[in-house]
Design an enzyme around this catalytic site. Structure first.
Site, mmCIF file in Angstrom:
data_model
loop_
_atom_site.group_PDB
_atom_site.id
_atom_site.type_symbol
_atom_site.label_atom_id
_atom_site.label_comp_id
_atom_site.label_asym_id
_atom_site.label_seq_id
_atom_site.Cartn_x
_atom_site.Cartn_y
_atom_site.Cartn_z
ATOM 1 N N LYS A 126 0.865 -1.184 0.000
ATOM 2 C CA LYS A 126 0.000 0.000 0.000
ATOM 3 C C LYS A 126 0.893 1.224 0.000
ATOM 4 O O LYS A 126 2.039 1.168 0.452
ATOM 5 C CB LYS A 126 -0.888 0.025 1.248
ATOM 6 C CG LYS A 126 -2.171 0.790 1.053
ATOM 7 C CD LYS A 126 -3.216 -0.083 0.406
ATOM 8 C CE LYS A 126 -4.451 0.695 0.015
ATOM 9 N NZ LYS A 126 -5.538 -0.245 -0.349
ATOM 10 N N ASP A 166 -7.000 4.239 -4.456
ATOM 11 C CA ASP A 166 -7.662 4.044 -3.169
ATOM 12 C C ASP A 166 -8.324 5.403 -2.905
ATOM 13 O O ASP A 166 -8.535 6.171 -3.858
ATOM 14 C CB ASP A 166 -6.652 3.643 -2.070
ATOM 15 C CG ASP A 166 -7.321 3.083 -0.815
ATOM 16 O OD1 ASP A 166 -7.651 1.897 -0.784
ATOM 17 O OD2 ASP A 166 -7.528 3.847 0.153
HETATM 18 N N1 GLU Z 1 -7.300 0.054 -2.972
HETATM 19 C C1 GLU Z 1 -8.009 -1.130 -3.316
HETATM 20 C C2 GLU Z 1 -8.055 -2.082 -2.136
HETATM 21 O O1 GLU Z 1 -8.116 -1.639 -1.013
HETATM 22 C C3 GLU Z 1 -7.551 -1.765 -4.624
HETATM 23 C C4 GLU Z 1 -6.096 -2.084 -4.730
HETATM 24 C C5 GLU Z 1 -5.645 -2.546 -6.107
HETATM 25 O O2 GLU Z 1 -6.459 -2.642 -7.021
HETATM 26 O O3 GLU Z 1 -4.444 -2.787 -6.248
HETATM 27 O O4 GLU Z 1 -8.060 -3.282 -2.264
#
Ligand code: GLU
Length: 445
Positions: A126, A166
């Site tokens: 992340k 996100d």
């Molecule tokens: N931010 C999204 C999550 O919390 C998607 C992450 C992504 O597609 O890499 O899963």
């Protein structure tokens, strides 16, 4: 908590002081793992838990940019590359003023197990910055994204680390980030980011995937208890990407979504949320939720109390972490809620989750119910690798199948461990064991 787990948890607290959201996310997983460690002593002997709790790499960097008034501004950027045992690091970027290392670590930690549950070959990561795109102009957002990528690009690659969106990072930001990556590296490497535009490597259904996926998961849960979304009253907190498409899909399946919200308050619309109007207010005008109520006779705006006081059968917290608290859970239980499924990451506080579980409410943790977004990102990576693009129906069918499989994986594991219907236990154990086995297989690296 089991003594072995407690030891590792104490170490996590000592090593990561002040990172309360991260502590909460670790505790939530550890609380499920006692029975696994009793069954699999090699996880203790191999120190698998301490290894998983320590990110493989943490990057913190300065993001300098110049605002429209010519002033120099500084933000802090992050990328926590948590685990690459199942595939390249994968997870979104969050741009929000509340971002600090503890938020990124909690999200990265969750992402490891979520991505494992999808059954796709993706590791966990992340990133983000304490930057607020809502208070920046279009040109400022572009300059910020370019500066952010000027540092981050060296850590990325389609086989290394693949960010996505996100909170605060949508199609617009992904475009600017991809443009800068392409310029610096001189590579049109479509697999390096997901959530791209449809004409330059994006996947159909990626925009809708998290919200649709939550509802597909809820549909499975309701079938399990002999109920249906048809005719159900639903509340969805938030009004961003996840909430909008959860509302759209719930209504397509015959539910009436009577409430949604943003950080300024919530609206109740007994006729059912007009999702096209909501999209226009939030995504085109980038306005507050009050504007939705101003334009629709059947809707009432409130900035007092909480959306969770609205009587519903299904509650979908799709806004942000720790938004649904103990008193909200009590209000939902008093109104006889049947299903609560997390669309956001960790939206329910531990006390709220305990209230729901004690009352026998069917509860789905985000790492299972909101995994449709990242799963569709993995489908986008597949299309990029094959230089292909699939149709909407085909991609949506794959998403439905993935959500069905995640549901069954969680439900089956809960049953195997003697707690049928406990999706928290099922998700944590199923997500964890796959990662732990891969950690052991790869040796001490
Ligand atoms: N931010 C999204 C999550 O919390 C998607 C992450 C992504 O597609 O890499 O899963």
């Amino acid at each position: 908590m089991d003594t072995q787990l407690q030891k590792v948890y104490d170490q996590v607290l000592r090593r990561n002081p002040g990172e309360v959201e991260f502590h909460q996310a670790v505790k939530e997983v550890f609380d499920s793992l006692g029975p696994v460690l009793r069954k699999r002593p090699e996880y203790v002997e191999g120190a698998v838990l301490s290894r998983i709790c320590e990110p493989e790499r943490q990057i913190i960097f300065r993001v300098p940019w110049v605002d429209d008034a010519g002033r120099v501004r500084i933000n802090r950027g992050f990328r926590v590359e948590y685990s690459s045992v199942l595939g390249p690091y994968k997870g979104g970027l969050r741009f929000h003023p509340s971002v600090y290392l503890g938020i990124i670590k909690f999200l990265g930690f969750e992402q490891i197990f979520k991505n494992s549950l999808t059954g796709m070959p993706i590791g966990g990561a992340k990133g983000g910055a304490d930057f607020d795109p809502h208070s920046a102009s279009e040109a400022e957002v572009m300059r910020f994204c370019q500066s952010f990528m000027t540092e981050l690009y060296r850590h990325l690659g389609e086989h290394t680390d693949v960010p996505a969106g996100d909170i605060g990072v949508g199609g617009r930001e992904i475009g600017y980030l991809f443009g800068q990556y392409k310029r610096i590296t001189n590579r049109h490497e479509s697999g390096v980011l997901t959530g791209k535009g449809l004409t330059w490597g994006g996947s159909l259904v990626r925009t809708e995937a998290t919200g649709y996926g939550v509802v597909y998961f809820v549909n499975e849960m309701m079938q399990e208890i002999g109920r249906s979304l048809e005719g159900a009253r639903v509340a969805v907190s938030g009004s961003g990407n996840v909430a909008i498409y959860a509302i759209e899909k719930a209504q397509q399946l015959g539910a009436t979504v009577v409430a949604c919200s943003d950080s300024s308050g919530y609206v109740v619309d007994e006729r059912g949320i007009d999702v096209e109007l909501l999209k226009h207010v939030k995504e085109v005008e980038r306005e507050r939720i009050r504007c939705y109520a101003d334009r629709r006779d059947s809707a009432v705006f409130s900035d007092r109390g909480s959306i969770w006081q609205v009587p519903v059968e299904v509650a979908l917290p799709c806004a942000t972490q720790n938004e649904l608290r103990e008193e909200d859970a009590r209000a939902l239980v008093a109104n006889r809620v049947a299903v609560v499924a997390e669309g956001a990451n960790m939206p329910c506080t531990p006390a709220a989750t305990a209230v729901l579980q004690e009352a026998g409410v069917n509860f789905a943790p985000g790492k299972a119910s909101n995994a449709g977004g990242v799963a569709t990102s993995a489908l986008e990576m597949q299309q990029n690798a094959a230089r292909d693009s699939w149709g909407f129906a085909e991609t949506d069918a794959k998403l439905q199948e993935i959500m069905h499989d995640i549901h069954d994986r969680c439900a089956g594991t809960a049953e195997e461990y003697g707690q049928p219907g406990n999706y928290i236990l099922g998700a944590n154990i199923a997500g964890f064991t796959k990662v732990a086995d891969a950690v052991i297989a790869m040796g001490v690296v």
